[in-house]
Motif scaffolding. Structure first.
Motif, PDB file in Angstrom:
ATOM      1  N   ILE A  87      -1.970  66.111  44.302  1.00 16.14           N
ATOM      2  CA  ILE A  87      -2.149  67.493  43.854  1.00 16.14           C
ATOM      3  C   ILE A  87      -0.999  67.848  42.920  1.00 16.14           C
ATOM      4  O   ILE A  87       0.173  67.676  43.277  1.00 16.14           O
ATOM      5  N   VAL A  88      -1.305  68.322  41.728  1.00 16.96           N
ATOM      6  CA  VAL A  88      -0.288  68.909  40.858  1.00 16.96           C
ATOM      7  C   VAL A  88      -0.266  70.400  41.174  1.00 16.96           C
ATOM      8  O   VAL A  88      -1.223  71.128  40.894  1.00 16.96           O
ATOM      9  N   ALA A  89       0.811  70.840  41.815  1.00 18.74           N
ATOM     10  CA  ALA A  89       0.872  72.183  42.398  1.00 18.74           C
ATOM     11  C   ALA A  89       1.301  73.226  41.375  1.00 18.74           C
ATOM     12  O   ALA A  89       1.954  72.903  40.368  1.00 18.74           O
ATOM     13  N   PRO A  90       0.989  74.486  41.645  1.00 22.45           N
ATOM     14  CA  PRO A  90       1.480  75.569  40.791  1.00 22.45           C
ATOM     15  C   PRO A  90       2.969  75.795  41.012  1.00 22.45           C
ATOM     16  O   PRO A  90       3.569  75.239  41.944  1.00 22.45           O
ATOM     17  N   SER A  91       3.562  76.632  40.191  1.00 27.01           N
ATOM     18  CA  SER A  91       5.009  76.863  40.248  1.00 27.01           C
ATOM     19  C   SER A  91       5.400  78.030  41.140  1.00 27.01           C
ATOM     20  O   SER A  91       6.562  78.150  41.512  1.00 27.01           O
ATOM     21  N   HIS A 142      -9.149  67.217  53.474  1.00 23.66           N
ATOM     22  CA  HIS A 142      -9.056  66.446  54.708  1.00 23.66           C
ATOM     23  C   HIS A 142     -10.384  66.446  55.467  1.00 23.66           C
ATOM     24  O   HIS A 142     -10.729  65.456  56.123  1.00 23.66           O
ATOM     25  N   GLU A 143     -11.125  67.540  55.372  1.00 20.38           N
ATOM     26  CA  GLU A 143     -12.445  67.569  56.004  1.00 20.38           C
ATOM     27  C   GLU A 143     -13.389  66.554  55.369  1.00 20.38           C
ATOM     28  O   GLU A 143     -14.231  65.956  56.041  1.00 20.38           O
ATOM     29  N   LEU A 174      -2.517  62.662  51.275  1.00 23.76           N
ATOM     30  CA  LEU A 174      -2.429  63.750  50.301  1.00 23.76           C
ATOM     31  C   LEU A 174      -0.972  64.001  49.949  1.00 23.76           C
ATOM     32  O   LEU A 174      -0.171  64.378  50.799  1.00 23.76           O
ATOM     33  N   ASP A 175      -0.630  63.767  48.694  1.00 28.88           N
ATOM     34  CA  ASP A 175       0.714  64.019  48.195  1.00 28.88           C
ATOM     35  C   ASP A 175       0.670  65.164  47.190  1.00 28.88           C
ATOM     36  O   ASP A 175      -0.378  65.422  46.569  1.00 28.88           O
ATOM     37  N   VAL A 176       1.795  65.850  47.036  1.00 31.60           N
ATOM     38  CA  VAL A 176       1.845  67.007  46.142  1.00 31.60           C
ATOM     39  C   VAL A 176       3.026  66.866  45.196  1.00 31.60           C
ATOM     40  O   VAL A 176       4.163  66.620  45.624  1.00 31.60           O
ATOM     41  N   LEU A 177       2.748  67.007  43.913  1.00 30.37           N
ATOM     42  CA  LEU A 177       3.780  67.048  42.876  1.00 30.37           C
ATOM     43  C   LEU A 177       4.127  68.513  42.653  1.00 30.37           C
ATOM     44  O   LEU A 177       3.281  69.294  42.196  1.00 30.37           O
ATOM     45  N   MET A 203       3.470  72.209  55.851  1.00 33.05           N
ATOM     46  CA  MET A 203       2.013  72.083  55.889  1.00 33.05           C
ATOM     47  C   MET A 203       1.643  70.701  56.419  1.00 33.05           C
ATOM     48  O   MET A 203       1.965  69.688  55.789  1.00 33.05           O
ATOM     49  N   PRO A 204       0.955  70.608  57.548  1.00 33.80           N
ATOM     50  CA  PRO A 204       0.652  69.296  58.126  1.00 33.80           C
ATOM     51  C   PRO A 204      -0.298  68.465  57.278  1.00 33.80           C
ATOM     52  O   PRO A 204      -0.375  67.251  57.467  1.00 33.80           O
ATOM     53  N   GLU A 205      -0.999  69.070  56.343  1.00 35.80           N
ATOM     54  CA  GLU A 205      -1.949  68.338  55.512  1.00 35.80           C
ATOM     55  C   GLU A 205      -1.263  67.466  54.465  1.00 35.80           C
ATOM     56  O   GLU A 205      -1.874  66.567  53.894  1.00 35.80           O
ATOM     57  N   VAL A 206       0.017  67.738  54.184  1.00 33.01           N
ATOM     58  CA  VAL A 206       0.735  67.069  53.102  1.00 33.01           C
ATOM     59  C   VAL A 206       1.508  65.870  53.649  1.00 33.01           C
ATOM     60  O   VAL A 206       2.334  66.016  54.557  1.00 33.01           O
ATOM     61  N   ARG A 207       1.256  64.689  53.068  1.00 37.02           N
ATOM     62  CA  ARG A 207       1.985  63.490  53.491  1.00 37.02           C
ATOM     63  C   ARG A 207       3.409  63.501  52.950  1.00 37.02           C
ATOM     64  O   ARG A 207       4.376  63.292  53.684  1.00 37.02           O
TER      65      ARG A 207
END
Length: 339
Positions: free
Chosen positions: A5-9, A25-26, A33-36, A48-52
């Motif tokens: 995921i490329v996240a907002p600022s 995840h569903e 799931l990784d987030v930049l 957030m438990p959804e984020v690795r």
């Protein structure tokens, strides 16, 4: 399945992206799931438990730097992502996933991103009025009807041990049940309830024996000092004294939160605290606090919402005429309902 995921600022927008993470995840049982994301939002994503894992986005807001974005893309290649979902609408935010050779690159069409995105959604503004809905829709196939299911409940983790540790570090009483005020708003003064109203509400809550703590960034320190002074000693200014991670744990232990439409408002919503969200120049239709414990307080004056950084008419009625007594009455009313 490995998704980036490329996240907002913005802090608030980052929290509003969490329903998308849950939807993904569903759909994918073994999702990684990784987030930049920029460093200032990393504490939110870590709760957030959804984020690795969180990958640092080194670019300042508005920074282009094509060579650095190419280098970041080459570094991302080793992660072998199956898909990248780009939440910002800018052209430059889609460059690194493109340079990384990620097979699926998903996002909303716009800003000449045809060559950078190959899984493009067309935004249905009427069918998806909320920003969180728009993010969550990116979990669906392009062209699919807006997902009519209720958004998953946002949630940030905070343990009692974490809360006690922060209070001990800041010299705050462990047994206090404070009202937390969030008087700042990064976008501009038109979103800020006047300082004297915050101070008046602090004095009114003091009659009920409720301590008030002020939270905000270092940009809000002077604002907090003014409120503390006008409150006649009934508000403690913590603005600029905490990290975002500490602010999360302080809010988690609050009796109630009174906030402008700001990032910390969304933090309070994600922590399921009784929340009184003050709206003037902005709209709760687009970015409401996603919590059943939130109460939106607005005068709904004719010129609101204007979405301006400062009042274009000079009178600022939407916030000036929203008196502390009105907010206190709402606090008392909902306290009675909960009781």
């Amino acid at each position: 399945m490995r998704i980036l995921i490329v996240a907002p600022s913005w802090i608030g927008d980052t929290i509003l992206a969490q329903p998308l993470f849950m939807r993904l995840h569903e759909k994918h049982r073994d999702l990684a799931l990784d987030v930049l994301a920029p460093p200032w939002t990393a504490p939110l994503l870590a709760r957030m438990p959804e984020v690795r894992k969180v990958l640092g986005n080194p670019f300042a807001h508005g920074e282009f730097n094509l060579a650095a974005r190419w280098r970041l893309g080459r570094e991302l290649r080793s992660e072998r992502y199956d898909e990248a979902i780009i939440l910002p609408n800018s052209w430059k935010s889609a460059l690194s996933p493109f340079f990384a050779g990620i097979p699926l690159r998903t996002g909303y069409s716009g800003e000449a991103r045809v060559g950078l995105l190959n899984r493009r959604h067309i935004l249905d503004r009427n069918g998806l009025p909320q920003l969180a809905q728009r993010y969550a829709q990116l979990a669906e196939a392009p062209g699919a009807a807006p997902n009519a299911q209720a958004l998953p409940q946002i949630h940030l983790s905070s343990s009692r041990a974490q809360q006690d540790a922060v209070r001990a570090a800041l010299g705050l009483p462990l047994d206090a049940a404070p009202a937390i005020f969030c008087p700042g708003a990064e976008f501009g003064p038109a979103k800020r309830w006047p300082s004297r109203h915050f101070a008046a509400l602090a004095r009114l809550l003091a009659v009920d024996g409720i301590p008030v703590w002020l939270l905000g960034s270092n940009k809000d320190t002077t604002l907090g000092d003014g409120i503390a002074q006008m409150s006649q000693g009934h508000a403690l200014n913590l603005c600029g004294r905490t990290t975002l991670e500490q602010a999360i744990d302080l809010i988690a232990g609050a009796r109630l939160v009174v906030s402008n439409d700001s990032g910390l408002m969304h933090v309070a919503a994600a922590l399921a605290r009784p929340l009184y969200a003050l709206y003037g120049s902005s709209s709760p239709i687009y970015t409401p606090p996603l919590s059943a414990h939130a109460r939106i307080i607005s005068l709904h004056v004719d010129c609101s919402p204007c979405f301006k950084r400062a009042c274009p008419l000079g009178h600022f009625k939407c916030m000036e005429e929203l008196k502390a007594e009105l907010v206190l009455n709402e606090i008392h009313r909902t306290d009675t309902d909960r009781g």
